[in-house]
Scaffold this motif. Structure first.
Motif, PDB file in Angstrom:
ATOM      1  N   GLY A  49       0.889  -1.423  -0.092  1.00 30.77           N
ATOM      2  CA  GLY A  49       0.039   0.005  -0.123  1.00 30.77           C
ATOM      3  C   GLY A  49       0.875   1.194  -0.045  1.00 30.77           C
ATOM      4  O   GLY A  49       1.912   1.289   0.565  1.00 30.77           O
ATOM      5  N   PHE A  50       0.593   2.176  -0.654  1.00 27.41           N
ATOM      6  CA  PHE A  50       1.190   3.475  -0.688  1.00 27.41           C
ATOM      7  C   PHE A  50       0.932   4.250   0.599  1.00 27.41           C
ATOM      8  O   PHE A  50      -0.041   4.378   1.030  1.00 27.41           O
ATOM      9  CB  PHE A  50       0.657   4.695  -1.901  1.00 27.41           C
ATOM     10  N   ASP A  51       2.120   4.741   1.206  1.00 23.10           N
ATOM     11  CA  ASP A  51       2.188   5.268   2.476  1.00 23.10           C
ATOM     12  C   ASP A  51       2.119   6.816   1.954  1.00 23.10           C
ATOM     13  O   ASP A  51       3.189   7.538   2.134  1.00 23.10           O
ATOM     14  CB  ASP A  51       3.189   5.185   3.406  1.00 23.10           C
ATOM     15  N   PHE A  52       0.863   7.479   1.544  1.00 25.75           N
ATOM     16  CA  PHE A  52       0.924   9.007   1.147  1.00 25.75           C
ATOM     17  C   PHE A  52      -0.289   9.530   1.251  1.00 25.75           C
ATOM     18  O   PHE A  52      -1.435   8.811   1.210  1.00 25.75           O
ATOM     19  CB  PHE A  52       1.278   8.701  -0.513  1.00 25.75           C
ATOM     20  N   GLY A  67       9.639   8.020  -7.388  1.00 24.27           N
ATOM     21  CA  GLY A  67       9.304   7.294  -6.086  1.00 24.27           C
ATOM     22  C   GLY A  67       8.584   5.857  -6.243  1.00 24.27           C
ATOM     23  O   GLY A  67       8.849   5.180  -5.162  1.00 24.27           O
ATOM     24  N   VAL A  68       7.536   5.984  -7.169  1.00 19.87           N
ATOM     25  CA  VAL A  68       6.769   4.563  -7.026  1.00 19.87           C
ATOM     26  C   VAL A  68       7.868   3.544  -7.652  1.00 19.87           C
ATOM     27  O   VAL A  68       7.844   2.458  -7.080  1.00 19.87           O
ATOM     28  CB  VAL A  68       5.818   4.782  -8.460  1.00 19.87           C
ATOM     29  N   LEU A  69       8.628   3.661  -8.493  1.00 20.50           N
ATOM     30  CA  LEU A  69       9.605   2.809  -8.946  1.00 20.50           C
ATOM     31  C   LEU A  69      10.492   2.573  -7.779  1.00 20.50           C
ATOM     32  O   LEU A  69      10.911   1.320  -7.832  1.00 20.50           O
ATOM     33  CB  LEU A  69      10.503   3.233 -10.105  1.00 20.50           C
ATOM     34  N   GLY A  70      11.109   3.345  -6.878  1.00 18.57           N
ATOM     35  CA  GLY A  70      11.858   3.060  -5.749  1.00 18.57           C
ATOM     36  C   GLY A  70      10.987   2.039  -4.786  1.00 18.57           C
ATOM     37  O   GLY A  70      11.703   1.290  -4.437  1.00 18.57           O
ATOM     38  N   GLU A  71       9.641   2.316  -4.579  1.00 18.60           N
ATOM     39  CA  GLU A  71       9.063   1.609  -3.517  1.00 18.60           C
ATOM     40  C   GLU A  71       8.868   0.102  -4.266  1.00 18.60           C
ATOM     41  O   GLU A  71       9.275  -0.614  -3.525  1.00 18.60           O
ATOM     42  CB  GLU A  71       7.599   2.046  -3.592  1.00 18.60           C
ATOM     43  N   VAL A  77      10.964  -5.562  -4.532  1.00 19.94           N
ATOM     44  CA  VAL A  77      11.515  -6.712  -5.333  1.00 19.94           C
ATOM     45  C   VAL A  77      12.968  -7.219  -4.656  1.00 19.94           C
ATOM     46  O   VAL A  77      13.554  -8.233  -4.245  1.00 19.94           O
ATOM     47  CB  VAL A  77      12.204  -6.388  -6.590  1.00 19.94           C
ATOM     48  N   ASP A  78      13.933  -6.002  -4.031  1.00 21.53           N
ATOM     49  CA  ASP A  78      14.983  -6.264  -3.089  1.00 21.53           C
ATOM     50  C   ASP A  78      14.651  -7.240  -1.894  1.00 21.53           C
ATOM     51  O   ASP A  78      15.520  -7.957  -1.522  1.00 21.53           O
ATOM     52  CB  ASP A  78      15.495  -5.140  -2.887  1.00 21.53           C
ATOM     53  N   GLY A  79      13.560  -6.978  -1.307  1.00 22.64           N
ATOM     54  CA  GLY A  79      13.186  -7.710  -0.029  1.00 22.64           C
ATOM     55  C   GLY A  79      12.769  -9.277  -0.622  1.00 22.64           C
ATOM     56  O   GLY A  79      13.274 -10.282   0.225  1.00 22.64           O
ATOM     57  N   LEU A  80      12.154  -9.474  -1.593  1.00 27.82           N
ATOM     58  CA  LEU A  80      12.083 -10.773  -2.220  1.00 27.82           C
ATOM     59  C   LEU A  80      13.528 -11.535  -2.512  1.00 27.82           C
ATOM     60  O   LEU A  80      13.475 -12.883  -2.385  1.00 27.82           O
ATOM     61  CB  LEU A  80      11.113 -10.856  -3.426  1.00 27.82           C
ATOM     62  N   LYS A  81      14.340 -10.673  -3.068  1.00 29.10           N
ATOM     63  CA  LYS A  81      15.540 -11.222  -3.596  1.00 29.10           C
ATOM     64  C   LYS A  81      16.266 -11.912  -2.180  1.00 29.10           C
ATOM     65  O   LYS A  81      17.175 -12.853  -2.491  1.00 29.10           O
ATOM     66  CB  LYS A  81      16.319 -10.160  -4.131  1.00 29.10           C
ATOM     67  N   GLU A  82      16.089 -11.043  -1.008  1.00 28.47           N
ATOM     68  CA  GLU A  82      16.944 -11.516   0.224  1.00 28.47           C
ATOM     69  C   GLU A  82      16.326 -12.948   0.485  1.00 28.47           C
ATOM     70  O   GLU A  82      17.106 -13.708   0.899  1.00 28.47           O
ATOM     71  CB  GLU A  82      16.516 -10.671   1.081  1.00 28.47           C
ATOM     72  N   GLU A  83      14.961 -13.191   0.082  1.00 30.92           N
ATOM     73  CA  GLU A  83      14.578 -14.551   0.686  1.00 30.92           C
ATOM     74  C   GLU A  83      14.806 -15.591  -0.479  1.00 30.92           C
ATOM     75  O   GLU A  83      14.873 -16.749  -0.252  1.00 30.92           O
ATOM     76  CB  GLU A  83      12.852 -14.331   0.707  1.00 30.92           C
ATOM     77  N   ASP A  84      14.905 -15.092  -1.777  1.00 26.70           N
ATOM     78  CA  ASP A  84      14.927 -16.070  -2.865  1.00 26.70           C
ATOM     79  C   ASP A  84      16.281 -15.627  -3.892  1.00 26.70           C
ATOM     80  O   ASP A  84      16.030 -14.876  -4.641  1.00 26.70           O
ATOM     81  CB  ASP A  84      13.661 -16.137  -3.700  1.00 26.70           C
ATOM     82  N   PRO A  85      17.204 -15.937  -3.523  1.00 25.85           N
ATOM     83  CA  PRO A  85      18.567 -15.573  -4.554  1.00 25.85           C
ATOM     84  C   PRO A  85      18.404 -15.959  -5.961  1.00 25.85           C
ATOM     85  O   PRO A  85      19.122 -15.271  -6.608  1.00 25.85           O
ATOM     86  CB  PRO A  85      19.577 -16.396  -3.789  1.00 25.85           C
ATOM     87  N   GLU A  86      17.646 -16.678  -6.426  1.00 24.88           N
ATOM     88  CA  GLU A  86      17.449 -16.791  -7.717  1.00 24.88           C
ATOM     89  C   GLU A  86      16.317 -16.043  -8.448  1.00 24.88           C
ATOM     90  O   GLU A  86      16.551 -15.943  -9.621  1.00 24.88           O
ATOM     91  CB  GLU A  86      16.516 -18.491  -7.887  1.00 24.88           C
ATOM     92  N   LEU A  87      15.826 -15.229  -7.652  1.00 22.26           N
ATOM     93  CA  LEU A  87      15.059 -14.276  -8.342  1.00 22.26           C
ATOM     94  C   LEU A  87      15.628 -13.173  -8.904  1.00 22.26           C
ATOM     95  O   LEU A  87      16.537 -12.532  -8.503  1.00 22.26           O
ATOM     96  CB  LEU A  87      13.936 -13.574  -6.955  1.00 22.26           C
TER      97      LEU A  87
END
Length: 203
Positions: free
Chosen positions: A36-39, A85-89, A94-104
């Motif tokens: 969700g956008f925090d805006f 800003g949206v792309l950054g969010e 995606v970066d959070g998912l990559k920490e859980e799944d290195p193959e991503l």
């Protein structure tokens, strides 16, 4: 927002030898959907939205593990927000998912940087329109917002030319039977004429 997930092809009888890009994409889209956008909301507009996976394509044959999956997520933002800003969010998701799944392996990009726009009701253009509407149909023109997209974004925000979306109403937008009435078309022909005369100083 464009999303591109790269995997590894393999025969579908040995899925363990490949990396299914479609399954990886599903993780990304579900994570974006839960975000969700925090805006702060805009006074005239609905809250910002993300519609993940409005277009998605992946795979080449039924017996091949797909090595590539591409998807589009439709994003609607309000004045004060930026595409960057949206792309950054989304990149943060995606970066959070990559920490859980290195193959991503995900690429995030935006094919169209179309910023939101607005002009105040006190602006001369709105006032001229209000006077023309009052003279033609006797209504008071009230400012409203829309989550739809149009060329006012380019004119107002990019080119610096004040603009507003203003025209005849109707129904069934983008449907097979999208319509407006002849009466509205006639009214707006008069309204636009009065606006042009007012702006050009013609009596």
């Amino acid at each position: 927002v464009n999303l591109k997930v790269r995997g590894k092809s393999a025969h579908s009888s040995r899925p363990q030898d490949g990396v299914n890009a479609v399954l990886k994409m599903s993780k990304v889209l579900l994570a974006i959907d839960a975000h969700g956008f925090d805006f702060p909301p805009h006074s005239l507009l609905p809250a910002p939205t993300i519609a993940p996976g409005t277009v998605i394509k992946g795979g080449t044959k039924g017996n091949v593990i797909p090595e590539l999956c591409e998807a589009i997520s439709d994003v609607r933002i309000v004045p004060g927000m930026t595409v960057e800003g949206v792309l950054g969010e989304i990149q943060g998701i995606v970066d959070g998912l990559k920490e859980e799944d290195p193959e991503l392996d995900v690429e995030v990009s935006s094919p169209l940087n179309k910023p939101p726009s607005e002009i105040p009701a006190s602006h001369e253009l709105f006032q001229v329109a209000d006077e023309a509407v009052r003279a033609t149909v006797g209504y008071e023109l009230k400012p409203v917002g829309t989550s739809g997209s149009n060329d006012t974004s380019w004119l107002t925000t990019v080119a610096g030319i004040p603009a507003m979306a203003f025209g005849p109403g109707g129904g069934n937008a983008h449907g097979a039977d999208e319509w407006t009435s002849i009466e509205m078309l006639v009214d707006f022909a008069k309204i636009y004429g009065l606006m042009a005369m007012d702006i050009c100083g013609v009596e």
